[in-house]
Design a protein around this motif. Structure first.
Motif, mmCIF file in Angstrom:
data_model
loop_
_atom_site.group_PDB
_atom_site.id
_atom_site.type_symbol
_atom_site.label_atom_id
_atom_site.label_comp_id
_atom_site.label_asym_id
_atom_site.label_seq_id
_atom_site.Cartn_x
_atom_site.Cartn_y
_atom_site.Cartn_z
ATOM 1 N N ALA A 1 31.628 34.590 24.925
ATOM 2 C CA ALA A 1 31.043 35.900 25.182
ATOM 3 C C ALA A 1 32.025 37.017 24.835
ATOM 4 O O ALA A 1 33.243 36.832 24.898
ATOM 5 N N ASP A 2 31.495 38.173 24.486
ATOM 6 C CA ASP A 2 32.348 39.335 24.251
ATOM 7 C C ASP A 2 33.000 39.802 25.548
ATOM 8 O O ASP A 2 34.148 40.255 25.554
ATOM 9 N N ILE A 3 32.235 39.723 26.627
ATOM 10 C CA ILE A 3 32.707 40.118 27.961
ATOM 11 C C ILE A 3 32.365 38.994 28.929
ATOM 12 O O ILE A 3 31.230 38.506 28.943
ATOM 13 N N ALA A 4 33.323 38.583 29.733
ATOM 14 C CA ALA A 4 33.084 37.557 30.750
ATOM 15 C C ALA A 4 33.478 38.121 32.107
ATOM 16 O O ALA A 4 34.639 38.456 32.331
ATOM 17 N N THR A 5 32.506 38.248 32.992
ATOM 18 C CA THR A 5 32.787 38.731 34.346
ATOM 19 C C THR A 5 32.908 37.511 35.260
ATOM 20 O O THR A 5 31.964 36.735 35.407
ATOM 21 N N LEU A 6 34.071 37.341 35.852
ATOM 22 C CA LEU A 6 34.347 36.189 36.707
ATOM 23 C C LEU A 6 34.475 36.641 38.152
ATOM 24 O O LEU A 6 35.115 37.656 38.435
ATOM 25 N N GLN A 7 33.874 35.880 39.050
ATOM 26 C CA GLN A 7 34.012 36.128 40.480
ATOM 27 C C GLN A 7 34.725 34.941 41.127
ATOM 28 O O GLN A 7 34.664 33.825 40.632
ATOM 29 N N GLU A 8 35.384 35.198 42.237
ATOM 30 C CA GLU A 8 36.116 34.186 42.997
ATOM 31 C C GLU A 8 37.278 33.585 42.202
ATOM 32 O O GLU A 8 37.514 32.366 42.239
ATOM 33 N N VAL A 9 37.993 34.417 41.479
ATOM 34 C CA VAL A 9 39.230 33.957 40.843
ATOM 35 C C VAL A 9 40.277 33.796 41.937
ATOM 36 O O VAL A 9 40.645 34.765 42.609
ATOM 37 N N ASP A 10 40.739 32.580 42.129
ATOM 38 C CA ASP A 10 41.696 32.279 43.197
ATOM 39 C C ASP A 10 43.030 32.961 42.893
ATOM 40 O O ASP A 10 43.606 32.784 41.819
ATOM 41 N N VAL A 11 43.527 33.750 43.837
ATOM 42 C CA VAL A 11 44.770 34.492 43.638
ATOM 43 C C VAL A 11 45.936 33.546 43.350
ATOM 44 O O VAL A 11 46.840 33.874 42.566
ATOM 45 N N LEU A 12 45.913 32.362 43.941
ATOM 46 C CA LEU A 12 46.994 31.408 43.719
ATOM 47 C C LEU A 12 47.056 30.936 42.268
ATOM 48 O O LEU A 12 48.114 30.517 41.790
ATOM 49 N N TRP A 13 45.927 31.021 41.572
ATOM 50 C CA TRP A 13 45.852 30.566 40.186
ATOM 51 C C TRP A 13 45.673 31.732 39.214
ATOM 52 O O TRP A 13 45.262 31.531 38.070
ATOM 53 N N LEU A 14 45.997 32.936 39.668
ATOM 54 C CA LEU A 14 45.785 34.131 38.845
ATOM 55 C C LEU A 14 46.509 34.031 37.504
ATOM 56 O O LEU A 14 45.937 34.336 36.454
ATOM 57 N N GLN A 15 47.773 33.617 37.520
ATOM 58 C CA GLN A 15 48.527 33.549 36.266
ATOM 59 C C GLN A 15 47.915 32.525 35.308
ATOM 60 O O GLN A 15 47.930 32.723 34.085
ATOM 61 N N ASP A 16 47.355 31.456 35.855
ATOM 62 C CA ASP A 16 46.698 30.453 35.000
ATOM 63 C C ASP A 16 45.512 31.073 34.272
ATOM 64 O O ASP A 16 45.297 30.804 33.080
ATOM 65 N N TYR A 17 44.745 31.893 34.979
ATOM 66 C CA TYR A 17 43.615 32.576 34.344
ATOM 67 C C TYR A 17 44.098 33.537 33.266
ATOM 68 O O TYR A 17 43.505 33.629 32.183
ATOM 69 N N LEU A 18 45.172 34.278 33.557
ATOM 70 C CA LEU A 18 45.687 35.235 32.574
ATOM 71 C C LEU A 18 46.217 34.516 31.341
ATOM 72 O O LEU A 18 46.006 34.970 30.209
#
Length: 288
Positions: free
Chosen positions: A99-116
């Motif tokens: 997708a051009d834009i992906a809105t994610l909810q419930e991103v676990d703060v402990l895994w924030l860097q993994d998402y980034l």
């Protein structure tokens, strides 16, 4: 005129997720004044959301289920809920939807860097709520090759962003995206309604400050609204107003809008992206 591509069946991609996407298309109205959905394309789960040309913007809404909350779901298989099992699949799904834009909810703060790190590797840039004092946050991914971040704001339960992009005529367009994860308790409708009102007020303030007419702006409300079709948040978005003394159908003795406070309204003409392909609304509430 941009065309929004939105995936169907996203709620089944995560456990116990209730979501919706509402959109507004300017200068495209039905005879009754409501937003015209004729240019909206629904893409089924498993199909790519890759946009075909410059006048298409694809948007994904995905409640990824934070690990901190998954551990509390005693009605599901613990092996399937484990982060080690789900994280590779989450990455695979987001990449495959493209997708051009992906809105994610419930991103676990402990895994924030993994998402980034994942976002950067998948060709996205990311904006997110401040993680301080939170267990999970909203995060919005966008493709910098197509979109330029113009503005962002964060409320208690929503993440707002405005993006600039060039259409097929080389004209600059702006699209506002509100990534929402509203209060989940069925017994707190007033909190949910206040959260969506705060979101729309923030959008409106920015648009007015930039000398844009709110009623003429591209606006997408995406995320986990935790509200059924007959409940206040959805009614407020679709109708554009709610009367004072409003009560929820499932809480007839609970006044959501106090008498004497007046009706509430917003300037947008929203339409439910899933109106032609309704998704089941589910709410799992602990009995104890």
């Amino acid at each position: 005129m941009a065309r929004w591509w939105l995936p169907v069946g996203l709620a089944s991609a995560v456990l116990a997720a209730a979501g919706a996407i509402w959109h507004k298309l300017i200068n495209q109205r039905d005879t009754d004044g409501s937003a015209d959905c004729s240019d909206l394309q629904i893409v089924h789960k498993g199909q790519s959301l890759t946009a075909a040309h410059a006048d298409e913007i694809s948007i994904l809404s995905y409640n990824v289920l934070a690990e901190v909350f998954a551990s509390r779901l005693d009605y599901a298989d613990a092996a399937i809920l484990s982060w080690q099992y789900r994280w590779p699949l989450i990455q695979q799904l987001i990449r495959s939807w493209d997708a051009d834009i992906a809105t994610l909810q419930e991103v676990d703060v402990l895994w924030l860097q993994d998402y980034l790190d994942f976002a950067a590797g998948a060709g996205y840039e990311a904006v997110h709520q401040d993680p301080k004092g939170k267990q999970a946050i909203c995060m919005t991914l966008y493709k910098p090759s197509k979109l330029k971040l113009w503005w962002q704001d964060a409320r208690s339960r929503t993440l707002l962003a405005a993006f600039l992009f060039l259409d097929s005529t080389a004209a600059t367009q702006v699209i506002y995206v509100a990534n929402c994860h509203l209060e989940g308790s069925p017994y707190k409708p007033q909190e949910r309604l206040n959260q969506i009102r705060s979101t729309l007020n923030s959008l409106q303030r920015h648009q007015i400050a930039e000398r844009l007419s709110p009623s003429d702006c591209h606006v997408v409300i995406a995320g986990d609204l935790n509200s059924g079709q007959q409940e206040g948040v959805v009614k407020f978005l679709s109708q554009g107003w709610l009367p004072e003394n409003y009560r929820e159908p499932h809480l007839p003795h609970h006044v959501v809008l106090q008498e004497g406070g007046g009706d509430i309204s917003h300037p947008y003409f929203f339409a439910d992206a899933y109106a032609r392909h309704p998704l089941p609304f589910t709410r799992k509430v602990r009995t104890q």
